[in-house]
Write an enzyme that holds these catalytic residues in place. Sequence first.
Site, PDB file in Angstrom:
ATOM      1  N   ASN A  14       0.861  -1.188   0.000  1.00  0.00           N
ATOM      2  CA  ASN A  14       0.000   0.000   0.000  1.00  0.00           C
ATOM      3  C   ASN A  14       0.899   1.241   0.000  1.00  0.00           C
ATOM      4  OD1 ASN A  14      -1.355   2.285   1.243  1.00  0.00           O
ATOM      5  ND2 ASN A  14      -3.026   0.895   1.788  1.00  0.00           N
ATOM      6  N   ASP A  73      -0.864  -3.644   9.895  1.00  0.00           N
ATOM      7  CA  ASP A  73      -2.243  -3.989   9.579  1.00  0.00           C
ATOM      8  C   ASP A  73      -3.108  -2.956  10.280  1.00  0.00           C
ATOM      9  OD1 ASP A  73      -3.765  -5.967   7.990  1.00  0.00           O
ATOM     10  OD2 ASP A  73      -4.903  -6.120   9.846  1.00  0.00           O
ATOM     11  N   HIS A 184      -2.805   6.732  14.097  1.00  0.00           N
ATOM     12  CA  HIS A 184      -2.692   5.410  14.694  1.00  0.00           C
ATOM     13  C   HIS A 184      -1.301   4.818  14.399  1.00  0.00           C
ATOM     14  CE1 HIS A 184      -4.312   5.688  10.720  1.00  0.00           C
ATOM     15  NE2 HIS A 184      -4.378   4.384  10.491  1.00  0.00           N
TER      16      HIS A 184
HETATM   17  P1  IMP Z   1      -4.738  -3.654   5.384  1.00  0.00           P
HETATM   18  O1  IMP Z   1      -4.035  -3.311   6.666  1.00  0.00           O
HETATM   19  O2  IMP Z   1      -3.799  -3.911   4.269  1.00  0.00           O
HETATM   20  O3  IMP Z   1      -5.762  -4.719   5.586  1.00  0.00           O
HETATM   21  O4  IMP Z   1      -5.527  -2.365   4.895  1.00  0.00           O
HETATM   22  C1  IMP Z   1      -6.056  -1.464   5.798  1.00  0.00           C
HETATM   23  C2  IMP Z   1      -6.962  -0.482   5.106  1.00  0.00           C
HETATM   24  O5  IMP Z   1      -7.419   0.422   6.118  1.00  0.00           O
HETATM   25  C3  IMP Z   1      -6.252   0.376   4.085  1.00  0.00           C
HETATM   26  O6  IMP Z   1      -6.379  -0.112   2.790  1.00  0.00           O
HETATM   27  C4  IMP Z   1      -6.985   1.698   4.227  1.00  0.00           C
HETATM   28  O7  IMP Z   1      -8.106   1.713   3.447  1.00  0.00           O
HETATM   29  C5  IMP Z   1      -7.439   1.728   5.652  1.00  0.00           C
HETATM   30  N1  IMP Z   1      -6.509   2.577   6.401  1.00  0.00           N
HETATM   31  C6  IMP Z   1      -5.514   2.199   7.221  1.00  0.00           C
HETATM   32  N2  IMP Z   1      -4.833   3.266   7.667  1.00  0.00           N
HETATM   33  C7  IMP Z   1      -5.407   4.346   7.097  1.00  0.00           C
HETATM   34  C8  IMP Z   1      -5.124   5.744   7.151  1.00  0.00           C
HETATM   35  O8  IMP Z   1      -4.188   6.234   7.793  1.00  0.00           O
HETATM   36  N3  IMP Z   1      -5.955   6.513   6.425  1.00  0.00           N
HETATM   37  C9  IMP Z   1      -6.993   6.041   5.689  1.00  0.00           C
HETATM   38  N4  IMP Z   1      -7.279   4.753   5.574  1.00  0.00           N
HETATM   39  C10 IMP Z   1      -6.490   3.900   6.291  1.00  0.00           C
END
Ligand code: IMP
Length: 197
Positions: A14, A73, A184
């Site tokens: 990401n 995560d 966070h």
């Molecule tokens: P994962 O940790 O790859 O499952 O994805 C977590 C998802 O949460 C990300 O794709 C974002 O859409 C969302 N997310 C996590 N942190 C942020 C942030 O700081 N801003 C906005 N969205 C977030």
Amino acid sequence: MPKLSGRIVVASHNAGKVREIGELLAPFGVEAISAAALNLAEPEETEATFVGNAELKARAAADASGLPALADDSGLEVFALERAPGVYSARWAGPGGDFNVAMARVWRELEKRGASDHRARFVCVLALAQPNGAVESFEGEAPGHVVRPPRGDKGFGYDPIFVPDGHTKTFAEMTPDEKLPLTHRARAFAKLLAALR
Ligand code: IMP
């Protein structure tokens, strides 16, 4: 005790997360290498918790690269939605990763419930895995509430609908320098640093 020196793989595909984690690591003279730059496969997130998925991603990257790996995560928890989308935050955007879809769904679900409580929080677990098998996790949160319509074009993911406590701008209306210390992610990172001391 984990170490924060030399080369570290940032175990995420990401771009928004990789950029923010790179900024957090920058003051420590650590060389942050993204998982994408090493062509590492992105493991499937099969766990039901942030800790489980963060550790799974960090472990996979440390094993594949032979280097320490830091994985994130994270997700948005909306209290009136029993903390959804939570660990499914990325999946609510569908296969195309369209966060307009995900943000619209948050509001559709709130409307369905007639919920007047718009409190929410972002949660982040950072897991640091060593090639020798050790892994440690650190959790941070950013409390706030969701707004509509979405505002701002900076940031990523759910940033346009999230206003952190004590502020009026959404995360997507803030510059990276304004947003990062409130996140966070920065709070999880502060705990990681405290554990190193
Ligand atoms: P994962 O940790 O790859 O499952 O994805 C977590 C998802 O949460 C990300 O794709 C974002 O859409 C969302 N997310 C996590 N942190 C942020 C942030 O700081 N801003 C906005 N969205 C977030």
